[in-house]
Design an enzyme around this catalytic site. Structure first.
Site, mmCIF file in Angstrom:
data_model
loop_
_atom_site.group_PDB
_atom_site.id
_atom_site.type_symbol
_atom_site.label_atom_id
_atom_site.label_comp_id
_atom_site.label_asym_id
_atom_site.label_seq_id
_atom_site.Cartn_x
_atom_site.Cartn_y
_atom_site.Cartn_z
ATOM 1 N N GLU A 39 4.467 -45.797 -34.371
ATOM 2 C CA GLU A 39 4.026 -45.779 -35.760
ATOM 3 C C GLU A 39 5.029 -46.651 -36.518
ATOM 4 O O GLU A 39 6.233 -46.408 -36.408
ATOM 5 C CB GLU A 39 4.097 -44.334 -36.253
ATOM 6 N N ARG A 270 10.312 -35.868 -23.640
ATOM 7 C CA ARG A 270 10.999 -36.891 -24.435
ATOM 8 C C ARG A 270 12.486 -36.920 -24.084
ATOM 9 O O ARG A 270 13.034 -35.964 -23.558
ATOM 10 C CB ARG A 270 10.797 -36.655 -25.924
ATOM 11 N N LYS A 280 13.424 -39.946 -36.116
ATOM 12 C CA LYS A 280 13.395 -40.904 -37.226
ATOM 13 C C LYS A 280 13.830 -40.245 -38.523
ATOM 14 O O LYS A 280 14.511 -40.860 -39.331
ATOM 15 C CB LYS A 280 11.980 -41.446 -37.385
HETATM 16 P P1 ATP Z 1 10.342 -39.555 -33.868
HETATM 17 O O1 ATP Z 1 10.223 -38.214 -33.225
HETATM 18 O O2 ATP Z 1 11.701 -40.165 -33.730
HETATM 19 O O3 ATP Z 1 9.834 -39.600 -35.262
HETATM 20 P P2 ATP Z 1 7.859 -40.513 -32.994
HETATM 21 O O4 ATP Z 1 7.350 -39.839 -31.784
HETATM 22 O O5 ATP Z 1 7.300 -40.100 -34.289
HETATM 23 O O6 ATP Z 1 9.423 -40.490 -32.990
HETATM 24 P P3 ATP Z 1 6.350 -42.877 -32.639
HETATM 25 O O7 ATP Z 1 6.485 -44.153 -33.338
HETATM 26 O O8 ATP Z 1 5.176 -42.047 -32.922
HETATM 27 O O9 ATP Z 1 7.670 -42.066 -32.901
HETATM 28 O O10 ATP Z 1 6.534 -43.045 -31.080
HETATM 29 C C1 ATP Z 1 6.017 -44.085 -30.286
HETATM 30 C C2 ATP Z 1 6.056 -43.650 -28.856
HETATM 31 O O11 ATP Z 1 7.386 -43.381 -28.451
HETATM 32 C C3 ATP Z 1 5.277 -42.383 -28.648
HETATM 33 O O12 ATP Z 1 4.449 -42.541 -27.513
HETATM 34 C C4 ATP Z 1 6.310 -41.328 -28.434
HETATM 35 O O13 ATP Z 1 5.846 -40.342 -27.585
HETATM 36 C C5 ATP Z 1 7.459 -42.117 -27.826
HETATM 37 N N1 ATP Z 1 8.747 -41.486 -28.119
HETATM 38 C C6 ATP Z 1 9.258 -41.177 -29.326
HETATM 39 N N2 ATP Z 1 10.429 -40.531 -29.228
HETATM 40 C C7 ATP Z 1 10.690 -40.444 -27.898
HETATM 41 C C8 ATP Z 1 11.757 -39.878 -27.113
HETATM 42 N N3 ATP Z 1 12.796 -39.279 -27.687
HETATM 43 N N4 ATP Z 1 11.672 -39.976 -25.775
HETATM 44 C C9 ATP Z 1 10.640 -40.577 -25.192
HETATM 45 N N5 ATP Z 1 9.610 -41.124 -25.845
HETATM 46 C C10 ATP Z 1 9.618 -41.052 -27.186
HETATM 47 MG MG MG Z 2 5.150 -39.905 -34.224
#
Ligand code: ATP
Ligand code: MG
Length: 577
Positions: A39, A270, A280
């Site tokens: 995102e 994760r 984030k």
């Molecule tokens: P955050 O939890 O930091 O806000 P998010 O999941 O909202 O991260 P996205 O931009 O939605 O961030 O994530 C893009 C991809 O990265 C998704 O497929 C998500 O599952 C993966 N991702 C995010 N954080 C992790 C993590 N800590 N370990 C592995 N994959 C991750």
């Molecule tokens: Mg997300």
């Protein structure tokens, strides 16, 4: 984990097993198409690197392709700046999406059509309850939800209302479109989840074209299906969403929107990493609160920070391989990542000399005004990289910690009366020192042995325990060097510690490491003056360093420490944690 027959082949894991199983069954005729769907509402962090390596790595090893897709269905928090930074970061990690760069917002028309199809099939309805009522009627983990009074609206009425939602006839929040599944489902995600809401917000790509936006859980499966994704790999928190993912795509396949087989969602754990935060929300707090100097601060676990710090894409790939993928949440120690970085940097970084905490050393029997070159190898493991000259002279800089006026037991470096070797140069014997009025040592004196020069036959006659690095004072390059360390002093920032009641109220910001950056004016061997942005070096005895890509000027590089040579955290965690 099974051992792969080919050592270069990736280790097997449950995701690869699932792909193999699908391939054996001929599900997509062997096609493997994955996606990385960030995102664009922030910068990528180390956790994303795990996901990127997993998704792109999987596609690569099966001869498939991985899409880079911006999941930009939430207009409020998204921005072009983030899109550019994400593109840069994925490219920096060394992955290629070829022509497969997509934006979920390009699919808004299709998503809208999918929603209408659901309504026409009696599988969605417009709900006009207030947000509070909707929440209250959703039930709990132990109690079923209560049907909305709008649930039995007729198809025509639903279609009419939904079209008027789109036309902007209603205020934000007046209605939502919900999937019609089961208000009594034990899985709360199946209790008629919202799929479209009214939201008057400008979108960074579609502008004001829309005043209704799809919910993430509705949009994401559709994006996967549009792009013919085979394996949609996501983190564990979406496990409970999988039944809805499948319900939705099944309903849309029935309505003729997508062919079968439909994409398959697979969840993995994760990345959680000690001594940092990978969310984030918290990263935004650190940046906005001025705790770090922006998104690319080398201490932040962002990929732009990692690059600036001098971490390598190869190090991240090695890390991803080494930690593997699991089905259950766990914590990885920061030292694992750091060791991966060290391993790659050790191979690629040429050796140089830097004195970080300079103390003047005068060789009283070395002729004044005279100098000579000494030969130092560029890489001990790679003789083919040759040697370089470093100037030697009467006045040198040595590391302050390499001298003790009164040595402690076991100290083999410089103290009055002791003999040490100046690496690549001569053997010297310390004769004394000079101090200022505060008692701080300002100059150390020594005599050199003219027949002890490294590489000459006489050199072997000298046996010394200390082997110090040094820089010639007459032509040293004085530069700013930033010594970065872990951002947090505690392995689980903000988390409660056993047996410490006060820690229950800790904020993660309370665990920041006050020593995470130290700036010194170091003395470097003169050739380093010509280093270019992003050149990497090992400063002997100190660690790996990179020329800062932003703050350096031609002929005036500034250096960032990527990582010390040895892990100083694991062994003394108790005293620092
Ligand atoms: P955050 O939890 O930091 O806000 P998010 O999941 O909202 O991260 P996205 O931009 O939605 O961030 O994530 C893009 C991809 O990265 C998704 O497929 C998500 O599952 C993966 N991702 C995010 N954080 C992790 C993590 N800590 N370990 C592995 N994959 C991750
Ligand atoms: Mg997300």
């Amino acid at each position: 984990m099974t051992v792969a027959a080919n050592p270069a082949a990736p280790a097997s894991n449950f995701i690869r097993n699932a792909v193999d199983e699908d391939n054996r069954a001929g599900k997509w005729e062997g096609r493997v198409e994955t996606r990385f769907p960030p995102e664009p509402n922030g910068y990528l962090h180390y956790g994303h690197a795990k996901s990127i390596c997993l998704n792109f790595g999987l596609a690569e090893s099966y001869g498939g392709v991985c899409h880079l897709r911006f999941d930009d269905t939430n207009p409020a928090k998204e921005d072009r700046e983030y899109v550019d930074a994400i593109v840069d970061a994925v490219r920096w990690l060394g992955f290629d999406w070829r022509e497969h760069l997509y934006f979920a917002s390009d699919y808004f028309d299709i998503m809208y059509a999918c929603a209408e199809s659901l309504i026409k099939a009696g599988k969605a309805y417009v709900d006009s309850q207030s947000a509070d009522d909707m929440r209250a009627n959703r039930g709990t983990l132990t109690e079923p939800g209560i049907d909305s009074p709008c649930r039995e609206r007729g198809i025509d009425e639903n279609l009419d209302l939904f079209r008027r939602m789109k036309a902007g006839e209603f205020a934000d929040g007046a209605h939502v479109l919900r999937a019609k599944i089961d208000m009594a489902s034990p899985n709360i995600n199946l209790r008629d989840p919202a799929v479209y809401r009214i939201r008057r917000a400008s979108h960074h790509r579609t502008g004001d074209k829309w005043c209704i936006y799809p919910m993430y859980t509705f949009a994401h499966p559709i994006e996967d299906a549009i792009e013919n994704i085979t394996h949609s790999i996501c983190t564990l928190e979406f496990e409970d969403q999988r039944p809805f993912y499948e319900w939705l795509l099944d309903a849309l396949a029935d309505a003729g929107h997508f062919p079968r087989p439909l994409p398959r969602q697979i969840e993995f754990a994760r990345l959680n990493l000690t001594y940092t935060v990978l969310s984030k929300r918290k990263l935004v707090q650190l940046v906005d609160g001025g705790y770090v100097a922006g998104w690319n601060d080398p201490r932040l676990p962002t990929l732009s920070g990692a690059r600036r710090r001098g971490f390598t894409p190869e190090g991240f790939r090695l890390f991803a391989e080494r930690i593997g993928v699991a089905k259950a949440d766990s914590w990885i120690d920061m030292s694992v990542l750091e060791e991966c970085m060290r391993e790659r940097l050790n191979e690629i970084a040429p050796r140089r000399i830097a004195v970080l905490d300079p103390l003047k050393l005068v060789l009283t029997n070395y002729p004044e005004g005279q100098g000579e070159p000494c030969l130092a190898p560029n890489h001990p493991l790679k003789p083919e990289l040759g040697k370089r000259d470093i100037p030697f002279g009467r006045e040198l800089w040595i590391e302050r910690e390499d001298f003790m006026e009164t040595p402690v037991k076991g100290f083999h470096r410089l103290y009055p009366g002791n003999t040490v070797r100046l690496r690549y140069g001569y053997v010297i014997r310390c004769t004394g020192c000079e101090k200022d009025t505060d008692g701080r040592v300002t100059t150390v004196f020594a005599e050199y042995f003219p027949d002890s020069r490294s590489g000459t036959p006489g050199a072997d006659n000298y046996k010394t325990k200390g082997n110090l690095h040094w820089v010639c004072a007459a032509n040293a390059y004085t530069a700013e060097v930033r010594l970065y360390d872990r951002l947090f002093a505690h392995p689980y920032p903000g988390q409660r510690r056993e047996g410490d009641p006060e820690s229950a109220v800790r904020d993660f910001l309370d665990d920041l490491n006050p020593g995470s950056i130290r700036i010194v004016q170091a003395r470097l061997e003169p050739a380093l003056r010509a280093a270019h942005p992003e050149d990497r070096f090992q400063f002997e005895r100190h660690g790996y360093f990179i020329v800062d890509r932003y703050d350096s000027a031609e002929g005036a590089p500034v250096f960032n420490r990527s990582i010390p040579l040895k892990d100083s955290w694991t062994k003394d965690r108790k005293t620092r944690g």
